[in-house]
Scaffold this active site. Structure first.
Site, short mmCIF file in Angstrom:
data_model
loop_
_atom_site.label_atom_id
_atom_site.label_comp_id
_atom_site.label_asym_id
_atom_site.label_seq_id
_atom_site.Cartn_x
_atom_site.Cartn_y
_atom_site.Cartn_z
N ASP A 117 0.86 -1.18 0.00
CA ASP A 117 0.00 0.00 0.00
C ASP A 117 0.89 1.23 0.00
O ASP A 117 1.92 1.27 0.69
CB ASP A 117 -0.90 0.02 1.24
CG ASP A 117 -2.01 -1.02 1.19
OD1 ASP A 117 -2.35 -1.47 0.09
OD2 ASP A 117 -2.53 -1.37 2.26
N ASP A 136 -7.14 -1.69 -4.04
CA ASP A 136 -8.13 -1.40 -3.00
C ASP A 136 -9.25 -0.50 -3.54
O ASP A 136 -10.42 -0.71 -3.23
CB ASP A 136 -7.47 -0.73 -1.79
CG ASP A 136 -6.47 -1.61 -1.09
OD1 ASP A 136 -6.56 -2.85 -1.21
OD2 ASP A 136 -5.59 -1.06 -0.41
#
Length: 156
Positions: A117, A136
């Protein structure tokens, strides 16, 4: 079904390309943080071993494999469900986004042991500690689209 495959492939490619560019080419892995449009948008490295926002995070290898299995099962279920009957283009696009995003995060777990991320958004005076990635965004948008648009097709 072609639209589902195309959306999934494009989502997967965009997710993986963004991770290679930011994590490896821009060397976020070593730098840990890059101000892009501070504080609104930053690249902040985070290795997510759980689901969204690190929920159910586990340093155990079993947790990683459970999350891989869960993502594969959900993606397979969505694929089979969408194949079963005719759906609108927006539902097919939503399914492709969800499947492509899930596969992007599965590849991360297989390669790195965690999901890479790096997108971080904050506002002046509030520092958001959480990071996310293109996969995501696609998973969220795909799930939202499936909930919002499924069942709205005209039946003949």
């Amino acid at each position: 079904m072609r639209q589902v495959i195309q959306a999934a492939a494009a989502t997967f490619a965009l997710d993986q390309a963004s991770k290679v560019l930011v994590v490896h080419v821009l060397d976020l892995y070593a730098r840990q943080e890059i101000a892009v449009l501070a504080p609104w948008l930053n690249f902040r490295m985070a290795w997510n071993r759980g689901i969204n926002f690190g929920l159910f995070s586990s340093s155990e290898d079993l947790g990683r494999w459970v999350l891989i299995g869960l993502a594969l099962a959900i993606a397979a279920w969505v694929w089979l469900w969408v194949r079963r009957e005719r759906h609108s283009r927006i539902v097919q696009l939503s399914a492709g986004l969800l499947i492509g995003g899930a596969m992007g995060n599965v590849i991360d777990r297989l390669i790195y042991g965690a999901v890479a991320d790096f997108l971080n958004m904050s506002v002046p005076g509030i520092d958001n500690p959480y990071s996310f990635n293109v996969a995501d965004i696609a998973i969220f948008a795909g799930a939202f689209g499936l909930v919002l648009f499924t069942g709205r097709e005209k039946t003949t």
